[in-house]
Design an enzyme around this catalytic site. Sequence first.
Site, PDB file in Angstrom:
ATOM      1  N   ARG A 175       2.747  -2.295   0.200  1.00  0.00           N
ATOM      2  CA  ARG A 175       2.327  -1.076   0.915  1.00  0.00           C
ATOM      3  C   ARG A 175       2.688  -1.242   2.376  1.00  0.00           C
ATOM      4  O   ARG A 175       2.625  -2.368   2.906  1.00  0.00           O
ATOM      5  CB  ARG A 175       0.805  -0.943   0.764  1.00  0.00           C
ATOM      6  N   HIS A 196      -3.383 -12.339  -5.546  1.00  0.00           N
ATOM      7  CA  HIS A 196      -2.952 -11.985  -4.182  1.00  0.00           C
ATOM      8  C   HIS A 196      -2.201 -13.158  -3.546  1.00  0.00           C
ATOM      9  O   HIS A 196      -1.927 -13.137  -2.345  1.00  0.00           O
ATOM     10  CB  HIS A 196      -4.160 -11.673  -3.296  1.00  0.00           C
ATOM     11  N   SER A 256      -6.551  -0.145   5.502  1.00  0.00           N
ATOM     12  CA  SER A 256      -7.314  -0.271   4.258  1.00  0.00           C
ATOM     13  C   SER A 256      -8.051  -1.615   4.218  1.00  0.00           C
ATOM     14  O   SER A 256      -9.218  -1.692   3.828  1.00  0.00           O
ATOM     15  CB  SER A 256      -6.354  -0.156   3.070  1.00  0.00           C
ATOM     16  N   LYS A 263      -5.069  -4.913  -0.877  1.00  0.00           N
ATOM     17  CA  LYS A 263      -5.156  -3.488  -0.511  1.00  0.00           C
ATOM     18  C   LYS A 263      -3.832  -2.722  -0.608  1.00  0.00           C
ATOM     19  O   LYS A 263      -3.665  -1.666   0.002  1.00  0.00           O
ATOM     20  CB  LYS A 263      -5.758  -3.277   0.909  1.00  0.00           C
TER      21      LYS A 263
HETATM   22  S1  PPS Z   1      -7.704  -5.046  -3.746  1.00  0.00           S
HETATM   23  O1  PPS Z   1      -9.093  -5.278  -3.262  1.00  0.00           O
HETATM   24  O2  PPS Z   1      -6.753  -5.842  -2.985  1.00  0.00           O
HETATM   25  O3  PPS Z   1      -7.570  -5.227  -5.180  1.00  0.00           O
HETATM   26  O4  PPS Z   1      -7.434  -3.506  -3.371  1.00  0.00           O
HETATM   27  P1  PPS Z   1      -6.222  -2.635  -3.922  1.00  0.00           P
HETATM   28  O5  PPS Z   1      -6.590  -2.072  -5.232  1.00  0.00           O
HETATM   29  O6  PPS Z   1      -4.961  -3.408  -3.828  1.00  0.00           O
HETATM   30  O7  PPS Z   1      -6.094  -1.488  -2.839  1.00  0.00           O
HETATM   31  C1  PPS Z   1      -7.079  -0.530  -2.618  1.00  0.00           C
HETATM   32  C2  PPS Z   1      -6.405   0.645  -1.975  1.00  0.00           C
HETATM   33  O8  PPS Z   1      -5.670   1.350  -2.997  1.00  0.00           O
HETATM   34  C3  PPS Z   1      -6.153   2.684  -3.045  1.00  0.00           C
HETATM   35  N1  PPS Z   1      -6.091   3.201  -4.413  1.00  0.00           N
HETATM   36  C4  PPS Z   1      -5.369   4.293  -4.760  1.00  0.00           C
HETATM   37  N2  PPS Z   1      -4.564   5.089  -4.035  1.00  0.00           N
HETATM   38  C5  PPS Z   1      -3.993   6.152  -4.675  1.00  0.00           C
HETATM   39  N3  PPS Z   1      -4.210   6.433  -5.986  1.00  0.00           N
HETATM   40  C6  PPS Z   1      -5.007   5.651  -6.740  1.00  0.00           C
HETATM   41  N4  PPS Z   1      -5.227   5.938  -8.017  1.00  0.00           N
HETATM   42  C7  PPS Z   1      -5.624   4.517  -6.126  1.00  0.00           C
HETATM   43  N5  PPS Z   1      -6.474   3.561  -6.559  1.00  0.00           N
HETATM   44  C8  PPS Z   1      -6.741   2.771  -5.503  1.00  0.00           C
HETATM   45  C9  PPS Z   1      -7.586   2.568  -2.554  1.00  0.00           C
HETATM   46  O9  PPS Z   1      -8.129   3.821  -2.220  1.00  0.00           O
HETATM   47  C10 PPS Z   1      -7.381   1.643  -1.378  1.00  0.00           C
HETATM   48  O10 PPS Z   1      -6.677   2.261  -0.299  1.00  0.00           O
HETATM   49  P2  PPS Z   1      -7.396   3.034   0.937  1.00  0.00           P
HETATM   50  O11 PPS Z   1      -6.292   3.371   1.892  1.00  0.00           O
HETATM   51  O12 PPS Z   1      -8.384   2.084   1.538  1.00  0.00           O
HETATM   52  O13 PPS Z   1      -8.019   4.260   0.363  1.00  0.00           O
END
Ligand code: PPS
Length: 306
Positions: A142, A120, A150, A48
């Site tokens: 993060r 991860h 998240s 996340k």
């Molecule tokens: S995972 O399942 O571990 O692969 O998830 P991951 O992609 O690492 O994290 C998901 C969070 O990243 C946010 N996200 C973004 N934020 C800003 N801009 C863009 N383009 C973007 N793409 C993914 C996503 O919304 C999740 O965060 P939260 O806070 O839950 O919204």
Amino acid sequence: MENMELPPRPKLFDFHGVSMIHHFTDNWENIRNFQARPDDILIATYPKAGTTWVSYILDLLYFGQTAPERQTSLPIYERVPFLESDFHIIPPEPDPHPSVHTGTELADKLSTSPRLIKTHLPVQLVPKSFWEQNCRIVYVARNAKDNAVSYFHFDRMNQAHPEPGDWNNYLQRFMDGKMVFGSWYDHVTGWWERKQTHSKLHYVFYEDMVEDTRRELDRLCSFLGLSPSAEEKERVRGGVQFDTMKKNSMANYSTIPIMDIKISPFMRKGKVGDWKNHFTVAQSEQFDEDFKKKMKNTTVQFRTVV
Ligand code: PPS
């Protein structure tokens, strides 16, 4: 999909000192012996932290122009295999033949060059061939508070992870490192230390990407040795904006049945500071106090606002 029988939630157990679930350890022999290639690019994160965002950026940078059909037909989890995953990827109806691919199988089958691979794993569990081949690695980190929030919503909607329980208990578990892939504190500091000796490791902060995506894109390109035109960079930047990715079924994980985006969407808010909507004042104070103790021996710095 509505009537599909979902598997029971898995349990956490200790795996070489890291809390894990069987989905990420069942294929361990193949993971451990995975043969990386020198041009492989590993995208490493604590869950996340922005994995999908950076994965999409890299995919567009490398293949956005040469393979436009990828953009409409191949979900991100097939473009960028999740190394340690043994999840069953079930294609949407009407394909009657569910295909089962582990992350290592998917990676071995990739015909692209470079191969983009997601993990991860905490740094000490990364297969040794990535170090032997001196692969480029992009690590995304993060801030702990937003990361915990998240992760909480993700665990609510993702049947393949343990039941999150209520927020207060969840937060305590986060602080105790009893999460899938273990302690956030150990993860971000372990990778930060490795950066000091592995020159091909680019350590990116989610908060910096939110603050100035253009700048971070430039830094990424310089690390990767890429020099896209200004026009191309703008195209990539447009394609990876939160609202664009949220609507993009190839990026938003809406095609995976074990994730119930009605409970909470994968692309949830994409903000820095949403923790303020979840932490009580007391929780925040206790968290900060504990944070200082756990992070006292590292130089890595996080921002919880931008
Ligand atoms: S995972 O399942 O571990 O692969 O998830 P991951 O992609 O690492 O994290 C998901 C969070 O990243 C946010 N996200 C973004 N934020 C800003 N801009 C863009 N383009 C973007 N793409 C993914 C996503 O919304 C999740 O965060 P939260 O806070 O839950 O919204």
